[in-house]
Enzyme design. Structure first.
Site, PDB file in Angstrom:
ATOM      1  N   LYS A   1      -7.150 -18.137   2.911  1.00 50.43           N
ATOM      2  CA  LYS A   1      -8.197 -19.146   3.154  1.00 50.43           C
ATOM      3  C   LYS A   1      -7.895 -20.408   2.345  1.00 50.43           C
ATOM      4  O   LYS A   1      -7.940 -21.522   2.862  1.00 50.43           O
ATOM      5  CB  LYS A   1      -9.552 -18.545   2.763  1.00 50.43           C
ATOM      6  CG  LYS A   1     -10.743 -19.452   2.977  1.00 50.43           C
ATOM      7  CD  LYS A   1     -12.027 -18.628   2.856  1.00 50.43           C
ATOM      8  CE  LYS A   1     -13.228 -19.530   2.682  1.00 50.43           C
ATOM      9  NZ  LYS A   1     -13.515 -19.849   1.274  1.00 50.43           N
TER      10      LYS A   1
ATOM     11  N   TYR B   1      -6.814   6.907   2.047  1.00 50.10           N
ATOM     12  CA  TYR B   1      -5.919   5.995   2.780  1.00 50.10           C
ATOM     13  C   TYR B   1      -6.610   5.488   4.050  1.00 50.10           C
ATOM     14  O   TYR B   1      -6.675   4.278   4.300  1.00 50.10           O
ATOM     15  CB  TYR B   1      -4.639   6.749   3.128  1.00 50.10           C
ATOM     16  CG  TYR B   1      -3.586   5.935   3.858  1.00 50.10           C
ATOM     17  CD1 TYR B   1      -2.931   4.879   3.233  1.00 50.10           C
ATOM     18  CD2 TYR B   1      -3.234   6.244   5.171  1.00 50.10           C
ATOM     19  CE1 TYR B   1      -1.945   4.148   3.903  1.00 50.10           C
ATOM     20  CE2 TYR B   1      -2.248   5.527   5.836  1.00 50.10           C
ATOM     21  CZ  TYR B   1      -1.604   4.485   5.201  1.00 50.10           C
ATOM     22  OH  TYR B   1      -0.625   3.770   5.861  1.00 50.10           O
TER      23      TYR B   1
ATOM     24  N   SER C   1       0.857  -1.194   0.000  1.00 47.17           N
ATOM     25  CA  SER C   1       0.000   0.000   0.000  1.00 47.17           C
ATOM     26  C   SER C   1       0.886   1.235   0.000  1.00 47.17           C
ATOM     27  O   SER C   1       1.878   1.266   0.735  1.00 47.17           O
ATOM     28  CB  SER C   1      -0.889   0.070   1.253  1.00 47.17           C
ATOM     29  OG  SER C   1      -1.515   1.344   1.333  1.00 47.17           O
TER      30      SER C   1
ATOM     31  N   TYR D   1     -13.454 -12.162   7.657  1.00 41.47           N
ATOM     32  CA  TYR D   1     -12.881 -13.473   7.296  1.00 41.47           C
ATOM     33  C   TYR D   1     -12.554 -14.273   8.551  1.00 41.47           C
ATOM     34  O   TYR D   1     -12.688 -15.497   8.577  1.00 41.47           O
ATOM     35  CB  TYR D   1     -11.618 -13.296   6.431  1.00 41.47           C
ATOM     36  CG  TYR D   1     -11.933 -13.364   4.964  1.00 41.47           C
ATOM     37  CD1 TYR D   1     -12.569 -12.310   4.316  1.00 41.47           C
ATOM     38  CD2 TYR D   1     -11.612 -14.496   4.206  1.00 41.47           C
ATOM     39  CE1 TYR D   1     -12.872 -12.374   2.966  1.00 41.47           C
ATOM     40  CE2 TYR D   1     -11.915 -14.570   2.857  1.00 41.47           C
ATOM     41  CZ  TYR D   1     -12.543 -13.501   2.241  1.00 41.47           C
ATOM     42  OH  TYR D   1     -12.854 -13.581   0.913  1.00 41.47           O
TER      43      TYR D   1
HETATM   44  N1  LIG Z   1       6.027   3.367   7.408  1.00 43.26           N
HETATM   45  C1  LIG Z   1       5.121   3.725   8.291  1.00 43.26           C
HETATM   46  O1  LIG Z   1       5.389   4.539   9.170  1.00 43.26           O
HETATM   47  C2  LIG Z   1       3.743   3.113   8.247  1.00 43.26           C
HETATM   48  C3  LIG Z   1       2.797   3.563   9.168  1.00 43.26           C
HETATM   49  C4  LIG Z   1       1.539   2.989   9.160  1.00 43.26           C
HETATM   50  C5  LIG Z   1       1.234   1.977   8.271  1.00 43.26           C
HETATM   51  N2  LIG Z   1       2.172   1.552   7.396  1.00 43.26           N
HETATM   52  C6  LIG Z   1       1.785   0.495   6.461  1.00 43.26           C
HETATM   53  O2  LIG Z   1       2.857  -0.393   6.213  1.00 43.26           O
HETATM   54  C7  LIG Z   1       2.842  -0.817   4.852  1.00 43.26           C
HETATM   55  C8  LIG Z   1       4.183  -0.530   4.201  1.00 43.26           C
HETATM   56  O3  LIG Z   1       4.476   0.857   4.293  1.00 43.26           O
HETATM   57  P1  LIG Z   1       5.890   1.444   3.830  1.00 43.26           P
HETATM   58  O4  LIG Z   1       6.181   2.608   4.681  1.00 43.26           O
HETATM   59  O5  LIG Z   1       6.859   0.329   3.730  1.00 43.26           O
HETATM   60  O6  LIG Z   1       5.510   1.986   2.375  1.00 43.26           O
HETATM   61  P2  LIG Z   1       6.281   1.811   0.976  1.00 43.26           P
HETATM   62  O7  LIG Z   1       5.598   2.715   0.017  1.00 43.26           O
HETATM   63  O8  LIG Z   1       7.742   1.970   1.174  1.00 43.26           O
HETATM   64  O9  LIG Z   1       6.002   0.300   0.608  1.00 43.26           O
HETATM   65  C9  LIG Z   1       4.785  -0.147   0.078  1.00 43.26           C
HETATM   66  C10 LIG Z   1       5.106  -1.177  -0.988  1.00 43.26           C
HETATM   67  O10 LIG Z   1       3.870  -1.714  -1.497  1.00 43.26           O
HETATM   68  C11 LIG Z   1       3.988  -1.816  -2.913  1.00 43.26           C
HETATM   69  N3  LIG Z   1       2.637  -1.806  -3.484  1.00 43.26           N
HETATM   70  C12 LIG Z   1       1.718  -0.804  -3.427  1.00 43.26           C
HETATM   71  N4  LIG Z   1       0.598  -1.156  -4.088  1.00 43.26           N
HETATM   72  C13 LIG Z   1       0.809  -2.414  -4.560  1.00 43.26           C
HETATM   73  C14 LIG Z   1       0.023  -3.324  -5.319  1.00 43.26           C
HETATM   74  N5  LIG Z   1      -1.206  -3.004  -5.734  1.00 43.26           N
HETATM   75  N6  LIG Z   1       0.552  -4.539  -5.616  1.00 43.26           N
HETATM   76  C15 LIG Z   1       1.802  -4.892  -5.209  1.00 43.26           C
HETATM   77  N7  LIG Z   1       2.592  -4.053  -4.487  1.00 43.26           N
HETATM   78  C16 LIG Z   1       2.095  -2.835  -4.177  1.00 43.26           C
HETATM   79  C17 LIG Z   1       4.841  -0.624  -3.316  1.00 43.26           C
HETATM   80  O11 LIG Z   1       5.439  -0.741  -4.577  1.00 43.26           O
HETATM   81  C18 LIG Z   1       5.871  -0.593  -2.177  1.00 43.26           C
HETATM   82  O12 LIG Z   1       7.001  -1.385  -2.472  1.00 43.26           O
HETATM   83  C19 LIG Z   1       1.673  -0.109   4.176  1.00 43.26           C
HETATM   84  O13 LIG Z   1       0.562  -0.963   4.163  1.00 43.26           O
HETATM   85  C20 LIG Z   1       1.406   1.061   5.102  1.00 43.26           C
HETATM   86  O14 LIG Z   1       0.066   1.479   5.052  1.00 43.26           O
HETATM   87  C21 LIG Z   1       3.419   2.105   7.351  1.00 43.26           C
END
Ligand SMILES: NC(=O)c1ccc[n+]([C@@H]2O[C@H](COP(=O)([O-])OP(=O)(O)OC[C@H]3O[C@@H](n4cnc5c(N)ncnc54)[C@H](O)[C@@H]3O)[C@@H](O)[C@H]2O)c1
Length: 328
Positions: free
Chosen positions: A106, A146, A76, A160
């Site tokens: 699942k 988001y 994401s 689920y």
């Molecule tokens: N970093 C933080 O502080 C933080 C805080 C809260 C939540 N999160 C959650 O942790 C997760 C990772 O965050 P991050 O900081 O590493 O972000 P990031 O953007 O560095 O990594 C996200 C990865 O997901 C991939 N991606 C996005 N959409 C995709 C799709 N449809 N199919 C396949 N790959 C896809 C991107 O290419 C990227 O490599 C996310 O779900 C984010 O919401 C992160």
């Protein structure tokens, strides 16, 4: 050997998770479509026994041969700059992507952990935020894409769990930082460090009295790892409760980087939360987890990482892959 699928594996947290699971002796299947991630984050693992990479957009049906023990769904966009530029993809990966991964879990009888966020609390009216707080989110504000994707993700995961008896885990991640963040992702730490490295003044939005708390990536990964292996099915906050105002934080960065920049003030973005601090009592109790790395140490490692990047990285304004994904 246990097998784990990690989505978002080329991103910041996903790549650190890959490292951790390889180190623990798992077979890791890493999946990503590079929309905000980068190959270089997992390059060092390519060729490692027990590591395979699958280029795939998880919003499309996912087919994997063989058994699977665990899924960690981290795909994401995660920073405001990213999800404001690719709002539809953000909603799709939270909704369709999560649905596909729950279906896969699942079919394989695998345990799935999904990456939720402190953003589900919105601009919180309760401080610090405990897991039983329902949140204060503007569904139609710019950040709604988001926040609501993540709220839907939690809801479908619990559905689920309840209706199919799937083993699920939900981590509510609070601001995490460390090496492999992108300098141009708009989050406050790379933003300040990038400005310091370019010799620009540091931009603070609002009067700087809003607070944040920052968790070093190694602490975050440890919390996620423990949660996955625990038997707790409800959301758990993982973050660092040490709060700091953005203005004080900017001053810390100026001191750390040894630069003489000034702080300049700009208008606060819409629905930017004024306070964010995790209550981590639950994680302490059920996972025996709390952060260990103090901010000064974590910031130094992170700054050294940014300093080591090639000069051209300092001047990129957005992710190189946005243009090819933007029309989807
Ligand atoms: N970093 C933080 O502080 C933080 C805080 C809260 C939540 N999160 C959650 O942790 C997760 C990772 O965050 P991050 O900081 O590493 O972000 P990031 O953007 O560095 O990594 C996200 C990865 O997901 C991939 N991606 C996005 N959409 C995709 C799709 N449809 N199919 C396949 N790959 C896809 C991107 O290419 C990227 O490599 C996310 O779900 C984010 O919401 C992160």
């Amino acid at each position: 050997m246990k097998k784990v699928l990690i989505t978002g594996a080329a991103g910041f947290l996903g790549s650190h998770l890959c490292d951790r699971f390889i180190k623990e002796g798992y077979h890791v299947v890493a999946m990503d479509n590079f929309i905000t991630g980068d190959k270089k984050n997992i390059e060092h693992l390519v060729g490692t026994k027990n590591f395979e990479f699958v280029a795939h957009d998880v919003t499309n049906f996912i087919e994997l041969r063989g058994s699977l023990d665990y899924i960690l769904h981290f795909a994401s966009p995660a920073s405001p700059i990213d999800y404001l530029k690719i709002p539809i993809q953000t909603l799709k990966v939270g909704a369709l992507g999560t649905h596909n991964l729950l279906g896969l879990a699942k079919a394989k009888n695998a345990r799935i952990l999904i990456a939720s966020t402190s953003e589900i609390y919105g601009d919180p009216l309760v401080h610090p935020q405990t897991e039983d707080y329902y949140g204060n989110v503007n569904t139609i504000g710019p950040r709604g894409v988001y926040d609501e994707a993540k709220r839907f993700q939690e809801a479908i995961t619990m559905a689920y769990n309840r209706f199919h008896g799937l083993e699920t885990r939900i981590v509510r991640i609070f601001n995490t930082y460390g090496p492999r963040m992108r300098l141009n992702d708009g989050r406050v730490i790379p933003a300040f460090m990038g400005q310091a490295l370019r010799g620009e003044d540091l931009t603070v939005f609002g009067d700087g009295s809003q607070t944040r708390s920052f968790c070093y990536v190694d602490d975050q990964i440890e919390g996620i790892y423990r949660l996955l292996l625990s038997d707790y099915e409800y959301p758990v906050n993982i973050g660092n409760p040490h709060e700091i105002t953005i203005k004080d934080f900017a001053e810390e960065i100026i001191k750390l980087t040894g630069t003489n920049q000034k702080i300049v003030y700009k208008d606060l973005p819409v629905n930017d939360p004024l306070q964010r601090q995790p209550d981590i009592s639950l994680a302490k109790k059920i996972l025996n987890w709390e952060p260990k790395v103090d901010r000064a140490e974590g910031m130094k490692i992170t700054y050294n990482y940014f300093k080591s990047l090639p000069q051209e990285e300092l001047h990129k304004s957005e992710h190189k892959n946005f243009k090819e994904h933007i029309k989807e």
